[in-house]
Design a protein around this motif. Structure first.
Motif, PDB file in Angstrom:
ATOM      1  N   THR A   1       9.627 -34.969 -44.943  1.00 23.58           N
ATOM      2  CA  THR A   1       9.852 -33.670 -44.320  1.00 23.58           C
ATOM      3  C   THR A   1       8.552 -32.896 -44.179  1.00 23.58           C
ATOM      4  N   ASN A   2       8.533 -32.010 -43.218  1.00 24.97           N
ATOM      5  CA  ASN A   2       7.427 -31.064 -43.087  1.00 24.97           C
ATOM      6  C   ASN A   2       7.870 -29.737 -43.698  1.00 24.97           C
ATOM      7  N   TYR A   3       6.984 -29.100 -44.412  1.00 24.24           N
ATOM      8  CA  TYR A   3       7.292 -27.788 -44.953  1.00 24.24           C
ATOM      9  C   TYR A   3       6.113 -26.857 -44.727  1.00 24.24           C
ATOM     10  N   SER A   4       6.357 -25.580 -44.846  1.00 29.91           N
ATOM     11  CA  SER A   4       5.326 -24.585 -44.541  1.00 29.91           C
ATOM     12  C   SER A   4       5.000 -23.748 -45.768  1.00 29.91           C
ATOM     13  N   ILE A   5       3.706 -23.466 -45.916  1.00 27.12           N
ATOM     14  CA  ILE A   5       3.225 -22.504 -46.901  1.00 27.12           C
ATOM     15  C   ILE A   5       2.952 -21.194 -46.167  1.00 27.12           C
ATOM     16  N   PHE A   6       3.528 -20.116 -46.644  1.00 29.18           N
ATOM     17  CA  PHE A   6       3.335 -18.799 -46.033  1.00 29.18           C
ATOM     18  C   PHE A   6       2.555 -17.911 -46.994  1.00 29.18           C
ATOM     19  N   ASN A   7       1.477 -17.318 -46.514  1.00 25.82           N
ATOM     20  CA  ASN A   7       0.679 -16.396 -47.308  1.00 25.82           C
ATOM     21  C   ASN A   7       0.835 -14.985 -46.747  1.00 25.82           C
ATOM     22  N   VAL A   8       1.421 -14.106 -47.536  1.00 27.69           N
ATOM     23  CA  VAL A   8       1.635 -12.722 -47.109  1.00 27.69           C
ATOM     24  C   VAL A   8       0.590 -11.852 -47.802  1.00 27.69           C
ATOM     25  N   HIS A   9      -0.360 -11.321 -47.021  1.00 31.40           N
ATOM     26  CA  HIS A   9      -1.456 -10.499 -47.547  1.00 31.40           C
ATOM     27  C   HIS A   9      -1.109  -9.022 -47.409  1.00 31.40           C
ATOM     28  N   LEU A  10      -1.245  -8.283 -48.513  1.00 37.96           N
ATOM     29  CA  LEU A  10      -0.954  -6.849 -48.511  1.00 37.96           C
ATOM     30  C   LEU A  10      -2.099  -6.085 -49.172  1.00 37.96           C
TER      31      LEU A  10
ATOM     32  N   VAL B   1      -6.609  -6.790 -52.244  1.00 35.94           N
ATOM     33  CA  VAL B   1      -5.561  -7.483 -51.487  1.00 35.94           C
ATOM     34  C   VAL B   1      -4.751  -8.344 -52.453  1.00 35.94           C
ATOM     35  N   ILE B   2      -3.445  -8.299 -52.313  1.00 32.50           N
ATOM     36  CA  ILE B   2      -2.562  -9.176 -53.067  1.00 32.50           C
ATOM     37  C   ILE B   2      -1.883 -10.131 -52.097  1.00 32.50           C
ATOM     38  N   VAL B   3      -1.801 -11.397 -52.484  1.00 28.16           N
ATOM     39  CA  VAL B   3      -1.203 -12.424 -51.626  1.00 28.16           C
ATOM     40  C   VAL B   3      -0.006 -13.034 -52.345  1.00 28.16           C
ATOM     41  N   PHE B   4       1.144 -13.035 -51.675  1.00 26.08           N
ATOM     42  CA  PHE B   4       2.327 -13.742 -52.171  1.00 26.08           C
ATOM     43  C   PHE B   4       2.461 -15.021 -51.353  1.00 26.08           C
ATOM     44  N   ARG B   5       2.443 -16.147 -52.037  1.00 26.35           N
ATOM     45  CA  ARG B   5       2.462 -17.453 -51.351  1.00 26.35           C
ATOM     46  C   ARG B   5       3.829 -18.102 -51.553  1.00 26.35           C
ATOM     47  N   TYR B   6       4.523 -18.338 -50.452  1.00 24.83           N
ATOM     48  CA  TYR B   6       5.857 -18.940 -50.467  1.00 24.83           C
ATOM     49  C   TYR B   6       5.819 -20.322 -49.811  1.00 24.83           C
ATOM     50  N   PHE B   7       6.843 -21.144 -50.119  1.00 24.80           N
ATOM     51  CA  PHE B   7       7.018 -22.387 -49.361  1.00 24.80           C
ATOM     52  C   PHE B   7       8.489 -22.539 -48.986  1.00 24.80           C
ATOM     53  N   PHE B   8       8.718 -23.045 -47.780  1.00 24.41           N
ATOM     54  CA  PHE B   8      10.075 -23.342 -47.327  1.00 24.41           C
ATOM     55  C   PHE B   8      10.034 -24.584 -46.437  1.00 24.41           C
TER      56      PHE B   8
ATOM     57  N   CYS C   1      13.010 -18.465 -53.085  1.00 29.63           N
ATOM     58  CA  CYS C   1      11.913 -19.436 -53.130  1.00 29.63           C
ATOM     59  C   CYS C   1      11.657 -19.813 -54.594  1.00 29.63           C
ATOM     60  N   PRO C   2      11.765 -21.102 -54.959  1.00 36.89           N
ATOM     61  CA  PRO C   2      11.673 -21.503 -56.369  1.00 36.89           C
ATOM     62  C   PRO C   2      10.361 -21.127 -57.041  1.00 36.89           C
ATOM     63  N   ILE C   3       9.261 -21.213 -56.275  1.00 34.42           N
ATOM     64  CA  ILE C   3       7.944 -20.910 -56.831  1.00 34.42           C
ATOM     65  C   ILE C   3       7.217 -19.974 -55.880  1.00 34.42           C
ATOM     66  N   VAL C   4       6.789 -18.826 -56.391  1.00 39.93           N
ATOM     67  CA  VAL C   4       5.979 -17.895 -55.609  1.00 39.93           C
ATOM     68  C   VAL C   4       4.654 -17.724 -56.350  1.00 39.93           C
ATOM     69  N   GLU C   5       3.580 -18.123 -55.692  1.00 44.52           N
ATOM     70  CA  GLU C   5       2.253 -18.002 -56.292  1.00 44.52           C
ATOM     71  C   GLU C   5       1.633 -16.679 -55.858  1.00 44.52           C
ATOM     72  N   VAL C   6       1.038 -15.959 -56.811  1.00 38.95           N
ATOM     73  CA  VAL C   6       0.446 -14.654 -56.517  1.00 38.95           C
ATOM     74  C   VAL C   6      -1.066 -14.731 -56.713  1.00 38.95           C
TER      75      VAL C   6
ATOM     76  N   ILE D   1      -1.001  -9.182 -43.272  1.00 38.34           N
ATOM     77  CA  ILE D   1      -1.466 -10.341 -42.520  1.00 38.34           C
ATOM     78  C   ILE D   1      -0.751 -11.555 -43.092  1.00 38.34           C
ATOM     79  N   ILE D   2      -0.132 -12.326 -42.224  1.00 35.09           N
ATOM     80  CA  ILE D   2       0.596 -13.522 -42.658  1.00 35.09           C
ATOM     81  C   ILE D   2      -0.048 -14.744 -42.023  1.00 35.09           C
ATOM     82  N   SER D   3      -0.440 -15.685 -42.865  1.00 38.01           N
ATOM     83  CA  SER D   3      -0.966 -16.969 -42.396  1.00 38.01           C
ATOM     84  C   SER D   3      -0.030 -18.062 -42.872  1.00 38.01           C
ATOM     85  N   THR D   4      -0.022 -19.175 -42.191  1.00 35.84           N
ATOM     86  CA  THR D   4       0.874 -20.265 -42.551  1.00 35.84           C
ATOM     87  C   THR D   4       0.230 -21.607 -42.275  1.00 35.84           C
ATOM     88  N   THR D   5       0.505 -22.580 -43.121  1.00 32.27           N
ATOM     89  CA  THR D   5       0.020 -23.951 -42.928  1.00 32.27           C
ATOM     90  C   THR D   5       1.193 -24.907 -43.099  1.00 32.27           C
ATOM     91  N   MET D   6       1.154 -26.021 -42.383  1.00 28.49           N
ATOM     92  CA  MET D   6       2.203 -27.027 -42.485  1.00 28.49           C
ATOM     93  C   MET D   6       1.716 -28.155 -43.392  1.00 28.49           C
TER      94      MET D   6
END
Length: 375
Positions: free
Chosen positions: A107-116, A3-10, A165-170, A34-39
């Motif tokens: 501000t509140n921001y979200s981390i999105f984890n996209v699992h593939l 599984v590879i996960v791309f982690r974004y924030f917005f 997205c300025p930083i994408v963690e893999v 599968i996409i998970s998200t945390t605030m």
């Protein structure tokens, strides 16, 4: 299988009542994820100064350090559910102007984890394969946010430019797949993708306006006239393309702007000449009320081909400007609307814009030559 996960924030906040370790199964075409998200909570900071950030020191330091006592902190709050919540801090030096410090907005921001799923983690060393998964993760996340917008109808949730997205963690896991769940898998850091393409496209220095442009600008300011609706729509289209990079939407708005322009000029010409009826389309068609005919008419087949010549005596069809508009703007707009075309780029939008503006200028020029003064 892995599984590879791309982690974004917005800086958007989704009100999803689920734990952070729970994800949504997402299907897009034949692909799944599968996409998970945390605030999380953070601050947006804008500095009016460069290279010096004394104003940014923590509030407690201001109170304890005499050298910082010259910093004034203005706190703006909003009352929500009977609770005062800070929404902005303005900081400045007491003996200087309001732009000597900066602004801080919680501000509140979200981390999105996209699992593939991925067959072989080592294949990511191939740039083409890596970019394929990166693009798929962007498409999945855009689809996820779009559906959330549609369901929630929350006004503060916008669709970000995923690729900006300025930083994408893999992260990667070499065991299991998304169908066996993500909770039992151990992910390790793979790489970080830093994005700055959108920054490099911003001009560092701008060429000053020419003397002619300055005179035009000055005269517009003195005239007291507001921009017409079609002009505002063209500017909106430019922003949609340049800022949001939604080139298909930009071309649609360019088409709307042109239609608004043509309808406006024809309606005003009818009123100027006292025309009340216009011929219908076809040999045996009945006459129509001029407003109904113009507002409901097809921009190419009726407004430009029939009514423009009928009302003003001007023929635009077949000219170079018309042919370029038809090929570069009108046809592509129809493909987007009727065939779902989405593979348009910045060059397509730019050419559509320039072709449309060129035809607008050509029509205005011919109206002026025919001494039909509508302005």
């Amino acid at each position: 299988m892995g599984v590879i996960v791309f982690r974004y924030f917005f800086d958007i906040h989704l009100s999803l009542p689920i734990p952070p370790n729970v994800g949504f199964f997402v299907k897009l075409g034949n692909e799944t994820s599968i996409i998970s998200t945390t605030m999380r909570q953070g601050d947006k900071i804008f500095s009016f100064t460069r290279d010096t950030y004394e104003w940014l020191c923590p509030p407690q330091n201001v109170e304890k350090n005499d050298s910082l006592s010259n910093i004034e902190i203005i706190k703006l709050e909003a009352v929500r559910d009977r609770e005062s919540i800070p929404i902005r801090y303005i900081r400045k030096f007491k003996d200087r102007d309001s732009y000597s410090g900066g602004i801080i907005e919680p501000t509140n921001y979200s981390i999105f984890n996209v699992h593939l799923n991925i067959d072989n983690i080592r294949s990511l060393q191939n740039k083409e394969i890596y970019n394929k998964f990166l693009k798929l993760s962007e498409d999945m996340l855009e689809h996820f946010i779009r559906l959330y917008q549609w369901v929630s109808q929350e006004k503060d949730v916008y669709l970000p430019n995923i690729s900006d997205c300025p930083i994408v963690e893999v992260l990667v896991s070499e065991n299991g797949d998304i169908n066996s769940g993500i909770l039992n898998q151990t992910f390790k850091f793979h790489s970080t993708k830093l994005n700055w393409d959108n920054l490099t496209k911003k001009p560092v220095k701008k060429t000053p306006l020419s003397k002619e442009a300055m005179n035009w600008f000055s005269n517009l300011l003195k005239s007291g006239k507001e921009l017409e609706l079609y002009q505002k729509l063209l500017l909106d289209a430019k922003e949609q393309g340049h800022l949001n990079r939604k080139y298909d939407l930009a071309i649609l708005k360019i088409g709307t702007a042109f239609e608004v322009f043509v309808q406006d000029r024809l309606l005003r010409a009818c009123e100027l000449k006292g025309i009340k009826k216009l011929p219908g389309k076809g040999k045996n068609a009945k006459e129509k009320d001029y407003k109904e005919a113009i507002i409901n008419g097809n921009v190419r087949e009726e407004l430009l081909s029939i009514y423009l010549k009928e009302i003003t005596g001007i023929s635009i069809k077949g000219t170079k400007a018309y042919n370029e508009w038809y090929t570069n703007a009108y046809s592509i707009r129809n493909e987007i609307i009727h065939r779902g075309k989405t593979d348009v780029n910045d060059k397509d939008a730019e050419v559509a814009f320039n072709s449309t503006v060129k035809l607008i200028f050509e029509i205005e020029k011919k109206l002026s030559q025919a001494e039909i003064k509508l302005n």
